[in-house]
Every structure is written in structure tokens, then in C-alpha cells.
Design a protein around this motif. Structure first.
Motif, short mmCIF file in Angstrom:
data_model
loop_
_atom_site.label_atom_id
_atom_site.label_comp_id
_atom_site.label_asym_id
_atom_site.label_seq_id
_atom_site.Cartn_x
_atom_site.Cartn_y
_atom_site.Cartn_z
N PHE A 38 0.88 -1.25 0.01
CA PHE A 38 -0.11 -0.08 -0.08
C PHE A 38 0.79 1.35 0.03
O PHE A 38 0.39 2.36 -0.40
N MET A 39 2.23 1.27 0.37
CA MET A 39 3.08 2.45 0.71
C MET A 39 3.13 3.24 -0.87
O MET A 39 3.18 4.36 -0.64
N PRO A 40 3.07 2.75 -1.83
CA PRO A 40 3.14 3.80 -3.26
C PRO A 40 1.93 4.63 -3.13
O PRO A 40 1.92 5.75 -3.75
N ALA A 41 0.80 4.18 -2.55
CA ALA A 41 -0.55 5.07 -2.46
C ALA A 41 -0.09 6.30 -1.70
O ALA A 41 -0.88 7.27 -1.73
N LEU A 42 0.92 6.14 -0.83
CA LEU A 42 1.19 7.18 0.06
C LEU A 42 2.52 7.91 -0.52
O LEU A 42 2.99 8.81 0.26
N GLY A 43 2.86 7.65 -1.62
CA GLY A 43 3.90 8.28 -2.21
C GLY A 43 5.35 7.67 -2.05
O GLY A 43 6.44 8.34 -2.27
N ALA A 44 5.43 6.46 -1.38
CA ALA A 44 6.75 5.86 -1.19
C ALA A 44 7.02 4.87 -2.54
O ALA A 44 6.08 4.34 -3.26
N SER A 45 8.30 4.60 -2.47
CA SER A 45 8.69 3.55 -3.22
C SER A 45 9.06 2.31 -2.43
O SER A 45 9.64 2.34 -1.35
N ALA A 46 8.07 1.04 -2.65
CA ALA A 46 8.20 0.05 -1.65
C ALA A 46 8.57 -1.43 -2.21
O ALA A 46 7.97 -1.43 -3.39
N THR A 47 9.05 -1.98 -1.66
CA THR A 47 9.64 -3.40 -2.03
C THR A 47 9.88 -4.47 -0.69
O THR A 47 9.84 -3.80 0.29
N GLY A 48 9.99 -5.65 -0.91
CA GLY A 48 10.46 -6.44 0.05
C GLY A 48 11.71 -7.02 -0.20
O GLY A 48 12.26 -6.56 -1.32
N SER A 49 12.53 -7.55 0.61
CA SER A 49 13.79 -7.98 0.38
C SER A 49 13.99 -9.37 0.41
O SER A 49 13.11 -10.05 0.69
N LYS A 50 15.18 -9.75 0.01
CA LYS A 50 15.47 -11.27 -0.24
C LYS A 50 15.78 -11.68 0.86
O LYS A 50 15.65 -13.06 1.14
#
Length: 121
Positions: free
Chosen positions: A77-89
Motif C-alpha cells: 500500500f505504501m506507493p499510495a502514500l507516495g513511497a517507493s516500496a519493496t520486499g527484501s530477499k
């Protein structure tokens, strides 16, 4: 999630019993969960965790957010708040593969109980 728990959450939102409803981001997040994760067993925890993040004053706009392991609905959901977001390996059991100083906010949900599961490499 059982029907009684979902009914309680819906009643809370509709009656504005939950004081966190004052955050527009919280309302958008709950709608996101309703649309994309209906019936998820972790629904209640996602709502509470996201609300606590808002109450703490966390602002992710323009920031890089990474979650240890597979990204949860909160991170997605973070991109909806203007963030770039991902999970880690990796997660907290192993090295997180990311360049130094490349992440502004590191999230880790429901991981501590798995620390003991670390295997030798």
C-alpha cells in the motif's frame, strides 16, 4: 477471519468508534484491504499495525520503504502514500540484500518468532 471479528471491525469503522478513523490514510488503507485482501486472516493485525504507524507520525512520502521478506499488504500500500516500496530477499535471520543507505524505512512484520528458524549457511 471469522465473521464475528469482521463484523466488529466493520461496525467500528461505520460508527467511528475507532479513533484512528480520523486519518484519511487509514480509511484508504482499510478500503484497500477490503478490495484486495478480503477475508485475510491477518486483516485485524494489518489494520492495527497501519494505524499505529500513522499514530507514530511516520511519513513515507518520497521515501524508499523495504519490508524484510515478502511484502505484506501494508508495504504494498505504501506507493499510495507516495513511497517507493519493496520486499527484501533476506529477513532478520540473514543478511538483508540492499546497498548501504539505500532504504529510508525498514519494516519487519511477524518475523521475530522465526529468528530461531535460522539455518547454517
Amino acid at each position: 477471519m471469522d465473521d464475528a471479528k469482521r463484523a466488529y471491525i466493520v461496525r467500528s469503522r461505520l460508527r467511528e468508534i475507532d479513533p484512528r478513523i480520523k486519518f484519511p490514510e487509514y480509511q484508504y488503507f482499510v478500503k484497500y484491504l477490503d478490495d484486495f485482501c478480503p477475508g485475510d486472516d491477518h486483516y485485524f493485525r494489518y489494520c492495527n499495525t497501519f494505524a499505529l504507524m500513522l499514530e507514530s507520525g511516520l511519513n513515507v512520502s518520497g521515501k524508499v520503504v523495504m519490508e524484510t521478506g515478502h511484502p505484506s499488504p501494508i508495504t504494498r500500500f505504501m506507493p499510495a502514500l507516495g513511497a517507493s516500496a519493496t520486499g527484501s530477499k533476506g529477513d532478520l535471520r540473514y543478511t538483508i540484500e540492499a546497498p548501504s543507505a539505500s532504504v529510508d524505512v525498514l519494516l519487519s512484520f511477524e518475523v521475530m518468532e522465526h529468528i530461531k528458524d535460522q539455518t547454517e549457511r
